[in-house]
Design a protein around this motif. Structure first.
Motif, PDB file in Angstrom:
ATOM      1  N   GLN A 137       0.808  -1.210   0.000  1.00 29.32           N
ATOM      2  CA  GLN A 137       0.000   0.000   0.000  1.00 29.32           C
ATOM      3  C   GLN A 137       0.845   1.267   0.000  1.00 29.32           C
ATOM      4  N   GLN A 138       2.025   1.187   0.637  1.00 26.98           N
ATOM      5  CA  GLN A 138       2.900   2.368   0.626  1.00 26.98           C
ATOM      6  C   GLN A 138       3.313   2.723  -0.800  1.00 26.98           C
ATOM      7  N   TRP A 139       3.621   1.700  -1.599  1.00 29.07           N
ATOM      8  CA  TRP A 139       3.962   1.964  -2.996  1.00 29.07           C
ATOM      9  C   TRP A 139       2.758   2.531  -3.740  1.00 29.07           C
ATOM     10  N   ARG A 140       1.590   1.936  -3.538  1.00 35.43           N
ATOM     11  CA  ARG A 140       0.378   2.398  -4.222  1.00 35.43           C
ATOM     12  C   ARG A 140       0.149   3.891  -3.974  1.00 35.43           C
ATOM     13  N   ASP A 141       0.222   4.274  -2.710  1.00 37.96           N
ATOM     14  CA  ASP A 141      -0.059   5.660  -2.355  1.00 37.96           C
ATOM     15  C   ASP A 141       0.970   6.618  -2.947  1.00 37.96           C
ATOM     16  N   MET A 142       2.250   6.208  -2.895  1.00 35.41           N
ATOM     17  CA  MET A 142       3.296   7.083  -3.427  1.00 35.41           C
ATOM     18  C   MET A 142       3.203   7.192  -4.946  1.00 35.41           C
ATOM     19  N   ARG A 143       2.909   6.096  -5.611  1.00 37.08           N
ATOM     20  CA  ARG A 143       2.778   6.123  -7.068  1.00 37.08           C
ATOM     21  C   ARG A 143       1.624   7.042  -7.479  1.00 37.08           C
ATOM     22  N   SER A 144       0.500   6.932  -6.783  1.00 36.35           N
ATOM     23  CA  SER A 144      -0.649   7.784  -7.100  1.00 36.35           C
ATOM     24  C   SER A 144      -0.351   9.248  -6.823  1.00 36.35           C
ATOM     25  N   THR A 145       0.445   9.498  -5.787  1.00 38.93           N
ATOM     26  CA  THR A 145       0.812  10.872  -5.445  1.00 38.93           C
ATOM     27  C   THR A 145       1.697  11.495  -6.511  1.00 38.93           C
ATOM     28  N   LEU A 146       2.614  10.700  -7.059  1.00 40.20           N
ATOM     29  CA  LEU A 146       3.614  11.241  -7.982  1.00 40.20           C
ATOM     30  C   LEU A 146       3.214  11.190  -9.448  1.00 40.20           C
ATOM     31  N   SER A 147       2.268  10.340  -9.806  1.00 41.82           N
ATOM     32  CA  SER A 147       1.954  10.152 -11.233  1.00 41.82           C
ATOM     33  C   SER A 147       1.583  11.445 -11.957  1.00 41.82           C
ATOM     34  N   ALA A 149       2.985  14.138 -11.794  1.00 43.00           N
ATOM     35  CA  ALA A 149       4.207  14.901 -12.071  1.00 43.00           C
ATOM     36  C   ALA A 149       4.858  14.504 -13.388  1.00 43.00           C
ATOM     37  N   PHE A 150       4.418  13.385 -13.989  1.00 41.30           N
ATOM     38  CA  PHE A 150       5.117  12.877 -15.173  1.00 41.30           C
ATOM     39  C   PHE A 150       4.220  12.794 -16.403  1.00 41.30           C
ATOM     40  N   THR A 151       3.177  13.567 -16.410  1.00 43.72           N
ATOM     41  CA  THR A 151       2.253  13.554 -17.541  1.00 43.72           C
ATOM     42  C   THR A 151       2.761  14.445 -18.679  1.00 43.72           C
ATOM     43  N   GLY A 152       2.077  14.352 -19.817  1.00 47.86           N
ATOM     44  CA  GLY A 152       2.477  15.131 -20.983  1.00 47.86           C
ATOM     45  C   GLY A 152       2.500  16.622 -20.733  1.00 47.86           C
ATOM     46  N   ASN A 284       9.447  21.624  -7.413  1.00 48.70           N
ATOM     47  CA  ASN A 284       8.167  22.332  -7.319  1.00 48.70           C
ATOM     48  C   ASN A 284       6.991  21.359  -7.302  1.00 48.70           C
ATOM     49  N   LEU A 285       7.074  20.323  -8.134  1.00 54.28           N
ATOM     50  CA  LEU A 285       6.004  19.319  -8.155  1.00 54.28           C
ATOM     51  C   LEU A 285       5.930  18.560  -6.833  1.00 54.28           C
ATOM     52  N   LEU A 286       7.072  18.284  -6.224  1.00 61.84           N
ATOM     53  CA  LEU A 286       7.074  17.594  -4.931  1.00 61.84           C
ATOM     54  C   LEU A 286       6.534  18.501  -3.824  1.00 61.84           C
ATOM     55  N   ILE A 287       6.820  19.783  -3.909  1.00 58.19           N
ATOM     56  CA  ILE A 287       6.242  20.739  -2.943  1.00 58.19           C
ATOM     57  C   ILE A 287       4.725  20.713  -3.057  1.00 58.19           C
ATOM     58  N   GLN A 288       4.234  20.683  -4.297  1.00 58.82           N
ATOM     59  CA  GLN A 288       2.785  20.590  -4.494  1.00 58.82           C
ATOM     60  C   GLN A 288       2.239  19.286  -3.930  1.00 58.82           C
ATOM     61  N   ALA A 289       2.972  18.194  -4.170  1.00 53.32           N
ATOM     62  CA  ALA A 289       2.529  16.899  -3.659  1.00 53.32           C
ATOM     63  C   ALA A 289       2.478  16.904  -2.137  1.00 53.32           C
ATOM     64  N   ARG A 290       3.459  17.545  -1.520  1.00 48.73           N
ATOM     65  CA  ARG A 290       3.511  17.617  -0.055  1.00 48.73           C
ATOM     66  C   ARG A 290       2.313  18.395   0.506  1.00 48.73           C
ATOM     67  N   LYS A 291       1.845  19.349  -0.282  1.00 54.81           N
ATOM     68  CA  LYS A 291       0.695  20.147   0.162  1.00 54.81           C
ATOM     69  C   LYS A 291      -0.635  19.560  -0.305  1.00 54.81           C
ATOM     70  N   GLY A 292      -0.553  18.400  -1.006  1.00 57.04           N
ATOM     71  CA  GLY A 292      -1.772  17.777  -1.500  1.00 57.04           C
ATOM     72  C   GLY A 292      -2.367  18.494  -2.688  1.00 57.04           C
ATOM     73  N   LYS A 293      -1.559  19.276  -3.420  1.00 60.28           N
ATOM     74  CA  LYS A 293      -2.080  20.082  -4.530  1.00 60.28           C
ATOM     75  C   LYS A 293      -1.674  19.562  -5.904  1.00 60.28           C
ATOM     76  N   LEU A 294      -0.940  18.439  -5.937  1.00 60.32           N
ATOM     77  CA  LEU A 294      -0.510  17.900  -7.225  1.00 60.32           C
ATOM     78  C   LEU A 294      -1.628  17.030  -7.786  1.00 60.32           C
ATOM     79  N   LYS A 295      -2.259  17.517  -8.837  1.00 63.91           N
ATOM     80  CA  LYS A 295      -3.421  16.837  -9.404  1.00 63.91           C
ATOM     81  C   LYS A 295      -3.232  16.647 -10.906  1.00 63.91           C
ATOM     82  N   HIS A 296      -3.939  15.648 -11.437  1.00 64.93           N
ATOM     83  CA  HIS A 296      -4.000  15.495 -12.898  1.00 64.93           C
ATOM     84  C   HIS A 296      -4.785  16.663 -13.482  1.00 64.93           C
TER      85      HIS A 296
END
Length: 541
Positions: A137-147, A149-152, A284-296
């Motif tokens: 589950q730790q991997w699942r959550d981290m993957r969903s959090t970061l995905s 950041a790597f979109t087109g 910058n993307l990780l800062i957004q992720a830390r604040k819960g603001k990194l969205k598709h």
């Protein structure tokens, strides 16, 4: 008399030591072969193992490269979809059939969720808490959090930074060449380029590894990506004898590197948060992720189908992590894995691509035509993300390079839930804790899937031919939900630097170019025994 007594004592001691060594040798033999009946009991074909070595004798004795060994394992039973082999004494399955690979790694992913190597995040926080090492589950959550950041759309925003690094690199190359051919170690050249790209795109720091050849960031990267010597021993113990590794207090990363890297990441994050600095990079993307603001975003998948044949698609695997759960080392660990992959793997792909263009002038000639056409359309302006996406032949070349020389030669999974499979009318069981290997380099060189596999032929991936490629036989970025999250970024920087070089230079065979390449037999890395040497020849207008 005295001499006879001494001889008698020596003889007794020698006999005792011989007996003791014999007993220890017998125990070692019994221990190393105790699991060798695993597949026989299950009625599954397996590659006959050798005590202590399992199926890796030729690699351990440096008679064959890791890539050659994987190919041999893949080809041992050419008509079977699955077989067993042994990593020392560890029974492991090797999957040969694309449909079976799809079934186990995609459809039944829940049973094969994790990678095999287990790294304790308390002992190795930077290695153990990154996306590659996390489990369950730790991997699942981290993957969903970061995905996101790597979109087109994120790559499009970040491309300007990559382009600027490429332009700076070219200025150094032109200065060095002064109108003459330069015999170049392409691995060193591309590693310096990728180091600068990671510096600016991931950490927001300006690095010039051509001007300042021994800058701290570059030296840290060389240290972190060197898997020779003691670190290769640590990795070996980590895979096969984790308790011994733990008892010896060995670490994958030095305290000096860990301190440097933590300071780099967190000094940057704190400075930006304090000064409200926003920059289109990974920090910058990780800062957004830390604040819960990194969205598709709405256009995250809007690549117009041109991101590249090798690009992998993202799968929804879990929920994003709430900001309160992301600790400092969580973000540091993600930065590290971007750093590791960007520094070494991408430069390896670039180096093989340069070599293949040098030894295949017909391919290079066709690519030059596309480069010149793109350059003319841009009217001398810097390369844009959209222009890069509209270079189909460049994508064919890079796709074929990744087929011929896949930096990830094999993918692995570990069974986490009991699994039963039916293959050709027979039923087999896989138990939790047992490993599975997907032999990527074997699939890529199987003439059944890629005719004449030893020929470098970009046309395999053309619009007319790519439909002939059987799904799940081409896996340069892995497979299923645990594929490489950074495939878009990797392809973007590989294509960008190849484009920029070809606007000014051509790749030519030099007196130091090894033709054909022979892979180094030491270690697990995909590299030639004599390096990647190519002449960079200035183009005449």
């Amino acid at each position: 008399m005295i001499s006879c007594a001494i001889s008698f004592v020596v003889g007794v001691l020698f006999s005792k030591w011989t007996i003791l060594l014999g007993i220890l040798g017998y125990l070692a033999y019994k221990w190393s072969t105790a699991t060798f009946d695993t597949f026989e009991k299950r009625g599954l074909k397996f590659i006959p193992p050798i005590p202590l070595f399992g199926s890796f004798k030729d690699m351990a004795l440096q008679k064959k490269s890791f890539a050659s060994v994987i190919k041999d394992l893949y080809s041992y039973y050419p008509n079977d979809k699955i077989c067993g082999y042994y990593e020392m004494r560890k029974p492991t399955l090797i999957l040969r059939d694309p449909e079976l690979i799809k079934q186990m790694c995609v459809k039944d992913f829940e049973h094969f969720l994790d990678h095999r190597v287990s790294i304790d995040p308390k002992e190795e926080p930077i290695f153990g808490r990154n996306l590659l090492s996390l489990k369950g589950q730790q991997w699942r959550d981290m993957r969903s959090t970061l995905s996101p950041a790597f979109t087109g759309s994120k790559m499009r925003t970040m491309f300007q930074l990559v382009s600027e690094c490429a332009e700076t690199t070219m200025k150094h190359l032109e200065t060095e060449a002064r109108g003459k051919s330069v015999t170049t170690d392409m691995k060193d050249f591309f590693t310096r380029f990728t180091n600068d790209v990671i510096g600016t795109c991931a950490f927001g720091i300006k690095v010039d590894s051509f001007k300042d050849k021994d800058n701290e960031f570059y030296l840290a990267g060389k240290d972190a990506t060197s898997f020779a010597g003691l670190r290769s021993l640590v990795i070996f113990l980590l895979i096969h004898f984790p308790r011994i590794k733990r008892s010896l207090g060995l670490s994958l990363l030095s305290d000096k590197f860990s301190s440097f890297f933590r300071g780099l990441v967190w000094n940057t994050i704190r400075y930006r948060e304090r000064e409200n600095i926003v920059r289109p990079d990974m920090i910058n993307l990780l800062i957004q992720a830390r604040k819960g603001k990194l969205k598709h975003e709405a256009d995250d998948k809007d690549d117009n189908g041109k991101a590249g044949f090798a690009t992998v698609e993202e799968t929804n695997v879990g929920e994003a992590i709430h900001e309160s759960k992301l600790e400092e080392d969580d973000l540091t660990a993600q930065c590290f894995i971007f750093f590791l992959a960007g520094f070494d793997t991408s430069s390896t792909c670039m180096s093989f691509t340069a070599h293949e263009l040098a030894v295949n002038p017909d391919v290079q000639k066709k690519l030059l035509e596309e480069v010149d056409e793109t350059f003319a359309k841009l009217s001398g302006n810097p390369l844009t993300y959209e222009a890069l996406q509209n270079m189909p032949y460049l994508d064919l070349v890079v796709s074929e390079s990744l087929r011929y020389w896949p930096p990830a030669m094999a993918a692995d999974r570990m069974c986490v839930k009991p699994y039963r499979m039916d293959v050709e009318g027979k039923s087999y069981e896989v138990q939790p804790g047992e490993g599975v290997i997907i032999p990527i380099v074997g699939l890529h060189h199987d003439p059944k899937y890629f005719p004449n596999p030893s020929k470098f032929d970009p046309e395999r991936f053309s619009e007319e031919n790519k439909s002939n490629i059987i799904p799940f036989t081409y896996l340069p970025f892995g497979i299923g939900p645990r594929n490489c999250i950074g495939s878009r970024f990797a392809l973007m920087e590989v294509k960008a630097i190849i484009y920029y070089i070809l606007t000014k230079f051509t790749f030519e065979v030099s007196i130091r170019t090894q033709v054909p390449l022979v892979l180094d037999k030491a270690g697990f890395a995909l590299k030639p025994e004599k390096g990647w040497w190519v002449d960079l020849k200035p183009r005449t207008s």
